[in-house]
Motif scaffolding. Structure first.
Motif, PDB file in Angstrom:
ATOM      1  N   ARG A 281       0.798  -1.227   0.000  1.00  0.00           N
ATOM      2  CA  ARG A 281       0.000   0.000   0.000  1.00  0.00           C
ATOM      3  C   ARG A 281       0.826   1.270   0.000  1.00  0.00           C
ATOM      4  O   ARG A 281       0.373   2.309  -0.464  1.00  0.00           O
ATOM      5  CB  ARG A 281      -0.924  -0.006   1.208  1.00  0.00           C
ATOM      6  CG  ARG A 281      -0.196  -0.290   2.501  1.00  0.00           C
ATOM      7  CD  ARG A 281      -1.147  -0.408   3.640  1.00  0.00           C
ATOM      8  NE  ARG A 281      -1.609   0.904   4.057  1.00  0.00           N
ATOM      9  CZ  ARG A 281      -2.349   1.103   5.129  1.00  0.00           C
ATOM     10  NH1 ARG A 281      -2.709   0.073   5.850  1.00  0.00           N
ATOM     11  NH2 ARG A 281      -2.730   2.295   5.478  1.00  0.00           N
ATOM     12  N   PHE A 282       2.048   1.185   0.520  1.00  0.00           N
ATOM     13  CA  PHE A 282       2.801   2.428   0.640  1.00  0.00           C
ATOM     14  C   PHE A 282       3.421   2.884  -0.672  1.00  0.00           C
ATOM     15  O   PHE A 282       3.909   3.986  -0.782  1.00  0.00           O
ATOM     16  CB  PHE A 282       3.893   2.284   1.706  1.00  0.00           C
ATOM     17  CG  PHE A 282       3.327   1.974   3.048  1.00  0.00           C
ATOM     18  CD1 PHE A 282       2.511   2.890   3.687  1.00  0.00           C
ATOM     19  CD2 PHE A 282       3.568   0.762   3.660  1.00  0.00           C
ATOM     20  CE1 PHE A 282       1.959   2.609   4.920  1.00  0.00           C
ATOM     21  CE2 PHE A 282       3.019   0.467   4.897  1.00  0.00           C
ATOM     22  CZ  PHE A 282       2.213   1.396   5.527  1.00  0.00           C
ATOM     23  N   LEU A 283       3.418   1.991  -1.653  1.00  0.00           N
ATOM     24  CA  LEU A 283       4.032   2.365  -2.929  1.00  0.00           C
ATOM     25  C   LEU A 283       3.011   2.404  -4.045  1.00  0.00           C
ATOM     26  O   LEU A 283       3.346   2.345  -5.216  1.00  0.00           O
ATOM     27  CB  LEU A 283       5.159   1.387  -3.271  1.00  0.00           C
ATOM     28  CG  LEU A 283       6.451   1.661  -2.501  1.00  0.00           C
ATOM     29  CD1 LEU A 283       7.342   0.455  -2.506  1.00  0.00           C
ATOM     30  CD2 LEU A 283       7.172   2.850  -3.073  1.00  0.00           C
ATOM     31  N   LYS A 284       1.741   2.530  -3.674  1.00  0.00           N
ATOM     32  CA  LYS A 284       0.692   2.570  -4.687  1.00  0.00           C
ATOM     33  C   LYS A 284       0.869   3.737  -5.636  1.00  0.00           C
ATOM     34  O   LYS A 284       0.463   3.683  -6.782  1.00  0.00           O
ATOM     35  CB  LYS A 284      -0.666   2.677  -4.000  1.00  0.00           C
ATOM     36  CG  LYS A 284      -1.311   1.327  -3.878  1.00  0.00           C
ATOM     37  CD  LYS A 284      -2.788   1.425  -3.672  1.00  0.00           C
ATOM     38  CE  LYS A 284      -3.354   0.026  -3.530  1.00  0.00           C
ATOM     39  NZ  LYS A 284      -4.210  -0.138  -2.396  1.00  0.00           N
ATOM     40  N   ARG A 285       1.438   4.813  -5.137  1.00  0.00           N
ATOM     41  CA  ARG A 285       1.563   5.998  -5.973  1.00  0.00           C
ATOM     42  C   ARG A 285       2.643   5.849  -7.027  1.00  0.00           C
ATOM     43  O   ARG A 285       2.697   6.603  -7.987  1.00  0.00           O
ATOM     44  CB  ARG A 285       1.904   7.196  -5.111  1.00  0.00           C
ATOM     45  CG  ARG A 285       0.721   7.641  -4.334  1.00  0.00           C
ATOM     46  CD  ARG A 285       1.183   8.495  -3.216  1.00  0.00           C
ATOM     47  NE  ARG A 285       0.017   9.076  -2.583  1.00  0.00           N
ATOM     48  CZ  ARG A 285      -0.195  10.374  -2.550  1.00  0.00           C
ATOM     49  NH1 ARG A 285       0.658  11.194  -3.089  1.00  0.00           N
ATOM     50  NH2 ARG A 285      -1.266  10.832  -1.965  1.00  0.00           N
TER      51      ARG A 285
END
Lengths: 676, 149
Positions: free
Chosen positions: A635-639
């Protein structure tokens, strides 16, 4: 514990509802098919019974009313028509809702359900009062009671399932006049007696006005756990016949089961042929074989994860074995490789499910919407057997529903318009799925009025999305539909519109690494194509190096690879290069990954497909081809859009997996912004 | 505070002592090779593999505004999950992991240290006085919130 059973009941009931819907579709095409009606009735009966058993009382009551209607149908006292089918379809929605929420608490919902129930009841009342003439003749026959000989032999384990056979006997008694003979000779002595085992079996003489089906229904939940034989002895009530009374008493004292022969003397003066024909109808139940099991999807995810891990470790083992050179270890490594490959293929196959399961919802949607909008539509499905990763299917349903809605709402014209255009008044939507290499392609084609590219162009100009002077190909114009906030219809319709459009479809499909495209011809129709990967977790990739990092580029998106010294880079426009007399725009990977610039003329160029163009990616070095297990970045690298995951290499290092479409897309937007 | 923290894992960053709720900590790893992920914030060091899964790693020291933090033999990665799910695992690089401290005896006092002047870590659950030291307990949810935005 109870919750677990409840969850299982809900799951199984949803299957039943599915079955019910499927049967309704069939019934719509063949309204007099008794087998289908029977199937519908059975599904309702299971829902009713199960509902009552697990405390879904509203559900049980509700299906009871439905069942009543279909009982009339089943006994030819009511004819099936379109309205009844539509009503039943909406009833399945109520059932689903009741299954999800359990018993209703919201007063408005309760009112709604009541209103619906009275609609159903209205059906059964009005129709039974105006019984057609034809039925009357038959029902006279049915009014005559029949005496059956029922042998009921439960298995030893029946008590463990919570079934009390005595209740079943009570149910039989309720059907008419009955005489029951219990056979208790098999009960062992107290020391060997197991209180949770059943040692008894019964014979019942039953005289009833109800049809044979009613008797079978009593046993509907225990079919698999006992042997049941229902034989018709004769028409009319013979239970109080002195000869029969004597027979029963004899059987009780000697514990010898009765057979039809015993009654031959009683039935002599009755129509013999009739009864004998009927008596052959045994309800002997066949052995139950389990061909599939239900496993929670979490467990499958876990299995796939573990297998992925095994594949990674196995690659490490191979590397070690090669370096070590010991033939024994080499041999073992090879065998483990073989096994893990098979295991991997198997595990991934398990997580595939056929598209068929979702198609029901689509059929339902097309049916309901076409009714609502009074457009007649033929919905043709091809390739329902195609299997896809369950994670893909989960992401696929909503976009597909949206596409279908669009086709019905905007695509297919009204019947009058269609006739004016010289088309058949009935519209057609074809849903087609097929394999193509490592992809599955799904096409939804309608024969509606199509999309006018000029209209879209104008609208895009009006909205300021494109420049007036811009010359766009037809495909590029259709691609504008995927821009957010673009809706071709002026007014927002009840169905589609609502501010969500093709941009959402594109985004959703993009999430599962799929592609969407539109093709359309005015007055001929529109085709929406989805290209989807077979599985999300394994890809064939090309391992490349950019600065100090390794990246994987999916092979499926690669066209060709060139060494940079064979490539001419334009002097003035250094974003353009020439290969074999064709010009391509290209991206320096070091630049967009914010690394130091490499030497000019070094590295290799990978030509990748982007929509219908080809674009070059400049990397430092191509290392080789690998099959890799893609792990999510979390989730922390979704961007980080241009990276779709990461893969653990044989030597334990990590390589990031590049999503070339996103990479080029993001990069194109960046450039556009900086130019502005 | 809804959930009373009963024990903390303390660590140092730039000689200062900080801590995280023990229950949120899943692993403590030695500093290892971190694979860089391009186009991310500076404090986002990249990803590592842990039991076959990929987890992201941030440098808590960079987040606190310390420029060019050193990597020594003591540098460690604390792997935490703020909501107890495996999908939210994230590694945090600190200078030196110290010890597990029970907080039941000592009282959690309001933190006077204000991190917002120097870096992104501004919210604390409180401060514990232990021996000669003050330990600032980091509000993990707040840190995660920072990373996600």
């Amino acid at each position: 514990m109870i919750d677990k059973f409840k969850a299982k009941f809900v799951e199984e009931s949803l299957d039943n509802v599915n079955d019910l819907e499927e049967a309704l579709f069939l019934l719509e095409k063949d309204m007099n098919n008794h087998e289908i009606i029977e199937r519908i009735f059975r599904a309702m009966h299971s829902l009713k019974g199960g509902g009552a058993m697990f405390g879904f009382n509203d559900l049980s009551d509700f299906t009871h009313h439905l069942e009543t209607v279909f009982d009339l149908v089943r006994n030819d006292k009511l004819n099936i028509d379109q309205n009844l089918i539509s009503l039943t379809f909406s009833a399945t929605d109520h059932i689903k809702h009741l299954l999800e929420t359990g018993n209703l608490t919201d007063p408005s919902e309760i009112e709604e359900l009541k209103a619906f129930v009275s609609k159903i009841q209205g059906y059964s009342h009005t129709s039974s009062s105006q019984v057609p003439v034809k039925e009357k003749e038959e029902s006279i026959e049915e009014d005559e009671s029949v005496t059956y000989l029922i042998s009921f032999k439960p298995q030893k384990e029946i008590l463990k399932n919570g079934t009390n056979p005595l209740y079943l006997l009570d149910d039989l008694n309720a059907l008419g006049e009955a005489a029951t003979i219990a056979f208790i000779s098999e009960i062992p002595s107290l020391s060997e007696f197991d209180p949770v085992s059943n040692y008894c079996h019964w014979q019942i003489l039953l005289n009833t006005n109800d049809p044979l089906n009613e008797i079978k229904d009593v046993f509907i939940f225990v079919e698999d756990e006992c042997t049941i034989e229902i034989q018709k002895i004769t028409n009319g009530n013979i239970i109080s016949h002195p000869h029969v009374v004597k027979l029963i008493d004899e059987a009780k004292s000697t514990e010898k089961p009765l057979s039809l022969d015993h009654f031959s003397t009683v039935t002599v003066n009755k129509k013999k042929e009739d009864s004998q024909l009927e008596s052959k109808k045994k309800v002997q139940l066949k052995e139950h074989k389990i061909s599939s099991i239900r496993v929670s999807s979490n467990k499958i995810d876990e299995l796939v994860n573990l297998v992925s891990e095994l594949v990674t470790i196995q690659a490490q083992l191979n590397l070690f074995a090669e370096n070590d050179g010991n033939p024994l270890i080499l041999g073992l490594a090879e065998q483990i490789q073989k096994l893990s490959r098979q295991l991997r293929d198997n595990a991934f196959e398990i997580s595939l499910i056929p598209l068929q399961n979702e198609l029901m919802r689509f059929q339902r949607l097309v049916r309901d919407l076409s009714k609502e909008m009074s457009k007649e539509i033929d919905f043709i499905i091809e390739g329902g057997e195609i299997e896809l990763d369950k994670n893909i299917i989960e992401h696929l349903t909503d976009p597909l529903l949206h596409i279908l809605r669009n086709s019905i709402d905007h695509g297919i014209e009204s019947a009058e318009d269609r006739i004016k255009m010289g088309k058949s008044p009935k519209g057609t939507i074809i849903f087609k799925a097929y394999y193509s290499g490592a992809n599955v392609i799904i096409k939804v084609t309608d024969d509606g009025h199509g999309i006018d590219p000029e209209k879209i162009r104008h609208k895009a100009i009006k909205k300021g999305l494109i420049d007036k002077k811009l010359d766009l190909s037809k495909k590029e114009i259709f691609d504008l539909l995927f821009l957010s906030g673009f809706s071709t219809r002026e007014e927002v319709s009840d169905l589609s519109g609502r501010g969500v459009g093709m941009d959402v479809v594109k985004k959703k499909i993009g999430e599962i690494r799929g592609e969407v495209s539109i093709d359309s011809e005015i007055n001929k129709g529109t085709t929406i194509s989805l290209v989807l990967p077979l599985t999300l977790s394994i890809i064939d990739g090309l391992l490349v190096k950019v600065a100090n990092n390794q990246y994987v580029i999916p092979i499926s998106s690669i066209d060709k690879i060139y060494a940079m010294d064979s490539v001419k880079i334009g002097k003035t426009f250094d974003q353009v290069l020439t290969i074999e007399d064709t010009q391509y725009s290209f991206i320096k990977m070091r630049e967009i990954f914010e690394e130091e610039q490499g030497e000019d003329g070094s590295g290799q160029l990978i030509l990748v497909k982007y929509e219908d163009k080809k674009i070059g990616l400049l990397v430092d070095q191509v290392i080789g081809e690998y099959q890799t297990v893609v792990k999510p970045l979390g989730r922390f690298l979704k961007r980080q859009e241009s990276i779709s995951g990461a893969s653990i290499m044989g030597d334990g290092s990590i390589a990031l997996v590049i999503d070339t479409n996103r990479l080029i897309h993001v990069n194109a937007i960046k450039k556009y912004r900086t130019k502005k | 505070m809804e959930n009373q923290i009963t024990s903390i894992i303390s660590f140092s960053i730039n000689e200062e002592l900080f801590a995280l709720d023990t229950l949120k900590v899943r692993h403590i790893l030695e500093m290892e090779n971190i694979t860089k992920v391009p186009n991310t914030k500076a404090y986002f060091l990249g990803v590592i593999k842990l039991h076959g899964n990929i987890i992201p790693v941030v440098d808590l020291r960079l987040m606190m505004g310390i420029s060019q933090p050193e990597i020594t033999a003591d540098t460690a990665i604390i792997v935490v999950s703020h909501d107890d799910s495996n999908a939210s695992l994230i590694g945090m690089v600190v200078d030196n992991v110290k010890e597990v401290v029970s907080t039941e005896a000592s009282e959690l006092k309001e933190t006077v240290f204000d991190g917002s002047t120097t870096g992104l870590i501004a919210s604390f659950e409180g401060t514990i006085h232990e021996g000669d030291n003050f330990i600032h307990v980091i509000n993990l949810n707040e840190v995660i919130h920072q990373i996600e935005n």
